[in-house]
Design a protein around this motif. Structure first.
Motif, PDB file in Angstrom:
ATOM      1  N   GLU A  46       3.944   3.219   7.540  1.00 14.39           N
ATOM      2  CA  GLU A  46       3.924   4.193   6.441  1.00 14.39           C
ATOM      3  C   GLU A  46       5.300   4.793   6.205  1.00 14.39           C
ATOM      4  O   GLU A  46       5.457   5.996   5.934  1.00 14.39           O
ATOM      5  CB  GLU A  46       2.874   5.275   6.701  1.00 14.39           C
ATOM      6  CG  GLU A  46       1.461   4.707   6.775  1.00 14.39           C
ATOM      7  CD  GLU A  46       0.407   5.783   7.001  1.00 14.39           C
ATOM      8  OE1 GLU A  46       0.699   6.972   6.777  1.00 14.39           O
ATOM      9  OE2 GLU A  46      -0.716   5.417   7.402  1.00 14.39           O
ATOM     10  N   THR A  66       0.806  -1.217   0.000  1.00 17.83           N
ATOM     11  CA  THR A  66       0.000   0.000   0.000  1.00 17.83           C
ATOM     12  C   THR A  66       0.844   1.275   0.000  1.00 17.83           C
ATOM     13  O   THR A  66       0.293   2.374  -0.109  1.00 17.83           O
ATOM     14  CB  THR A  66      -0.955   0.011   1.208  1.00 17.83           C
ATOM     15  OG1 THR A  66      -0.198  -0.212   2.411  1.00 17.83           O
ATOM     16  CG2 THR A  66      -2.003  -1.088   1.068  1.00 17.83           C
ATOM     17  N   ASP A  88      -3.033   0.773  -4.166  1.00 19.08           N
ATOM     18  CA  ASP A  88      -4.110   0.252  -3.324  1.00 19.08           C
ATOM     19  C   ASP A  88      -4.582  -1.094  -3.866  1.00 19.08           C
ATOM     20  O   ASP A  88      -4.314  -1.453  -5.025  1.00 19.08           O
ATOM     21  CB  ASP A  88      -5.274   1.242  -3.233  1.00 19.08           C
ATOM     22  CG  ASP A  88      -5.935   1.484  -4.582  1.00 19.08           C
ATOM     23  OD1 ASP A  88      -6.749   0.643  -4.998  1.00 19.08           O
ATOM     24  OD2 ASP A  88      -5.612   2.498  -5.220  1.00 19.08           O
ATOM     25  N   ARG A  89      -5.307  -1.828  -3.034  1.00 21.56           N
ATOM     26  CA  ARG A  89      -5.680  -3.201  -3.386  1.00 21.56           C
ATOM     27  C   ARG A  89      -6.557  -3.263  -4.631  1.00 21.56           C
ATOM     28  O   ARG A  89      -6.345  -4.108  -5.503  1.00 21.56           O
ATOM     29  CB  ARG A  89      -6.383  -3.876  -2.198  1.00 21.56           C
ATOM     30  CG  ARG A  89      -6.687  -5.355  -2.439  1.00 21.56           C
ATOM     31  CD  ARG A  89      -7.180  -6.051  -1.186  1.00 21.56           C
ATOM     32  NE  ARG A  89      -8.503  -5.607  -0.785  1.00 21.56           N
ATOM     33  CZ  ARG A  89      -9.206  -6.169   0.201  1.00 21.56           C
ATOM     34  NH1 ARG A  89      -8.690  -7.191   0.893  1.00 21.56           N
ATOM     35  NH2 ARG A  89     -10.402  -5.727   0.524  1.00 21.56           N
ATOM     36  N   ASP A  90      -7.538  -2.387  -4.751  1.00 24.85           N
ATOM     37  CA  ASP A  90      -8.452  -2.433  -5.890  1.00 24.85           C
ATOM     38  C   ASP A  90      -7.731  -2.159  -7.204  1.00 24.85           C
ATOM     39  O   ASP A  90      -8.015  -2.802  -8.223  1.00 24.85           O
ATOM     40  CB  ASP A  90      -9.598  -1.439  -5.699  1.00 24.85           C
ATOM     41  CG  ASP A  90     -10.548  -1.848  -4.582  1.00 24.85           C
ATOM     42  OD1 ASP A  90     -10.538  -3.041  -4.215  1.00 24.85           O
ATOM     43  OD2 ASP A  90     -11.284  -0.984  -4.069  1.00 24.85           O
ATOM     44  N   THR A  91      -6.788  -1.214  -7.177  1.00 27.14           N
ATOM     45  CA  THR A  91      -6.045  -0.902  -8.400  1.00 27.14           C
ATOM     46  C   THR A  91      -5.170  -2.075  -8.818  1.00 27.14           C
ATOM     47  O   THR A  91      -5.111  -2.439 -10.002  1.00 27.14           O
ATOM     48  CB  THR A  91      -5.177   0.352  -8.204  1.00 27.14           C
ATOM     49  OG1 THR A  91      -6.009   1.450  -7.818  1.00 27.14           O
ATOM     50  CG2 THR A  91      -4.445   0.716  -9.483  1.00 27.14           C
ATOM     51  N   TYR A 106       4.770  -3.740  -6.318  1.00 26.58           N
ATOM     52  CA  TYR A 106       3.360  -3.579  -5.941  1.00 26.58           C
ATOM     53  C   TYR A 106       2.877  -4.634  -4.956  1.00 26.58           C
ATOM     54  O   TYR A 106       1.818  -4.467  -4.353  1.00 26.58           O
ATOM     55  CB  TYR A 106       2.470  -3.612  -7.183  1.00 26.58           C
ATOM     56  CG  TYR A 106       2.610  -2.405  -8.083  1.00 26.58           C
ATOM     57  CD1 TYR A 106       3.052  -1.176  -7.593  1.00 26.58           C
ATOM     58  CD2 TYR A 106       2.295  -2.488  -9.432  1.00 26.58           C
ATOM     59  CE1 TYR A 106       3.182  -0.071  -8.422  1.00 26.58           C
ATOM     60  CE2 TYR A 106       2.420  -1.386 -10.282  1.00 26.58           C
ATOM     61  CZ  TYR A 106       2.865  -0.184  -9.765  1.00 26.58           C
ATOM     62  OH  TYR A 106       2.986   0.899 -10.584  1.00 26.58           O
ATOM     63  N   ASP A 114      -5.023  -6.268   3.249  1.00 27.87           N
ATOM     64  CA  ASP A 114      -4.056  -6.123   2.165  1.00 27.87           C
ATOM     65  C   ASP A 114      -3.834  -7.431   1.400  1.00 27.87           C
ATOM     66  O   ASP A 114      -2.954  -7.496   0.531  1.00 27.87           O
ATOM     67  CB  ASP A 114      -2.712  -5.633   2.718  1.00 27.87           C
ATOM     68  CG  ASP A 114      -2.802  -4.243   3.313  1.00 27.87           C
ATOM     69  OD1 ASP A 114      -3.687  -3.477   2.883  1.00 27.87           O
ATOM     70  OD2 ASP A 114      -1.993  -3.922   4.204  1.00 27.87           O
TER      71      ASP A 114
END
Length: 441
Positions: free
Chosen positions: A280, A187, A191-194, A238, A214
């Motif tokens: 982060e 992340t 992001d996960r959806d992308t 990724y 994740d």
């Protein structure tokens, strides 16, 4: 070299020379060009034969009067590979498996060709009668499970002790099943959806993991599975290939941006980089291991993922460092262990781990835990985890810490006991143990 002969040679190296199946298969596929179909067959035969070795020997004993241990290792391995194909690989004609085995014998053990041919022909004639395993014919259900699923009885007992009879009997058949191909989305970069969309564009099917936000389970993989490190999405940083149970450990520790975190046994870096991801890219993560080559793996992974807050240190965790006294806010101790919870991935462990090895591992775990307790700041958090189901390496280690260090307390993470156990029943996870400890202020 014929693919089945290559599989036999790999199994001999694992069985006789102590090679690790995952490293040996990776080496073979890296050094030889095989069509994708042959690569898949090679891996299927190697792992399938290892996973079912006791059951294959059980079938062989019905047709060989001689003690199997007195057979030439080459002959026994050729027979195991053939019987695995006959009983487990429906797409391969039985006669082809027999003929190929006789040809391999001609290369490795010419004088045994007739013996191998005779044994396998006899097995073919009796296949219908032999292929139904009658659990009721055994007076001891653990012995029956041991033979059918090729897991030594002492390990069967460990699963019963950890999970209870009902859950153990559900888990044990799954230990020879292929685990899900799971990735952790990075992340810091996507992001996960992308990422799911990009994978779907390659024809890969994605299913969101149930235990970690994740996580993605991938299927319809094709060549992606065996060549993942060459995929542009992987090289772009990724994702990381990681089991959800392993993801749980970093989540449980709960690192914050301001923390100074120690990963005591960090290589190859899956949990380490997850800690950084959760922070982060802020704070500091100190990642330790005793081998330069393994620290390099962490550094390479961190670089690929765009992580900047990891410092690697070549350090033996069993040697106390006075300068680390109460120096860390949070500590992850992913201790070296017997690995009984990951035999789906490393099937030879079930046959090679000895009592003496386990005793030495317990001693090392104890030392690491003692040092971790002292390195932790007052008010700090320690997560201890293993990938085994041996209570001597899990609950009993934690019970000892609580007894010897009254300023340490356990944080409840499971309704079932002193720590949390994952298993294939939990969204396909490996069997991990983890416990969360706090140090009083």
């Amino acid at each position: 070299m014929r693919i089945r002969e290559q599989a036999v040679k790999t199994l001999l190296r694992v069985g006789r020379e102590g090679a690790y199946s995952n490293l040996e298969t990776k080496k073979v596929l890296g050094e030889n060009y095989y069509k994708e179909e042959d690569r898949g067959l090679y891996l299927n035969i190697v792992y399938g034969t290892l996973q079912n070795k006791l059951y294959l020997d059980y079938l062989l004993k019905k047709h060989i009067k001689k003690d199997l241990n007195k057979l030439d290792p080459e002959v026994l391995e050729i027979l195991r590979v053939a019987v695995y194909q006959i009983y487990f690989l429906d797409k391969i004609p039985a006669y082809a498996a027999v003929n190929e085995s006789v040809e391999i014998a001609g290369s490795l053990k010419p004088k045994a060709r007739g013996f191998i041919n005779g044994v396998l022909r006899n097995i073919l004639r009796n296949k219908a009668e032999d292929e139904t395993f009658d659990f009721s014919s055994f007076s001891n259900e653990k012995e029956a499970l041991s033979i059918r699923y090729s897991i030594p009885v002492w390990i069967i007992h460990k699963y019963y002790e950890t999970f209870g009879a009902k859950k153990a009997e559900e888990i044990i058949p799954l230990l020879n099943e292929k685990p899900p191909f799971t990735i952790r989305v990075n992340t810091l970069k996507i992001d996960r959806d992308t990422l799911e969309g990009k994978l779907s564009d390659q024809g890969i099917c994605c299913e969101k993991g149930a235990l970690d936000g994740d996580a993605l389970h991938l299927s319809c993989l094709g060549s992606f599975e065996n060549q993942v490190q060459r995929d542009p999405l992987f090289t772009a940083g990724y994702f990381v290939v990681q089991d959800q149970g392993a993801m749980k450990a970093a989540r449980l520790l709960g690192p914050e941006k301001k923390d100074r975190v120690l990963d005591m046994c960090a290589a190859p870096g899956g949990k380490t980089t997850h800690l950084s991801q959760l922070m982060e890219n802020e704070g500091a993560v100190v990642a330790r291991d005793i081998f330069d080559s393994r620290l390099k793996l962490i550094e390479e992974t961190a670089g690929r993922l765009g992580i900047r807050n990891i410092e690697t240190q070549k350090t033996d965790g069993c040697i106390f460092r006075q300068e680390d006294q109460e120096a860390f806010d949070k500590i992850l101790l992913d201790a070296p262990c017997s690995g009984l919870g990951i035999i789906r991935r490393k099937p030879e462990i079930r046959y090679t781990i000895t009592k003496n090895v386990r005793k030495e591992l317990i001693r090392i775990q104890r030392q690491l835990l003692d040092h971790a307790v002292q390195y932790l700041k007052p008010g700090g958090t320690l997560v201890y985890c293993t990938c085994t189901v041996n209570s001597d390496e899990n609950e009993k280690q934690i019970e000892r810490v609580l007894k010897e260090y009254p300023f340490m307390s356990i944080e409840t993470v499971s309704e079932e006991g002193i720590g949390l156990h994952t298993s294939p029943l939990d969204d396909g996870c490996d069997c991990f143990f983890m416990a969360k400890l706090k140090k009083d202020c």
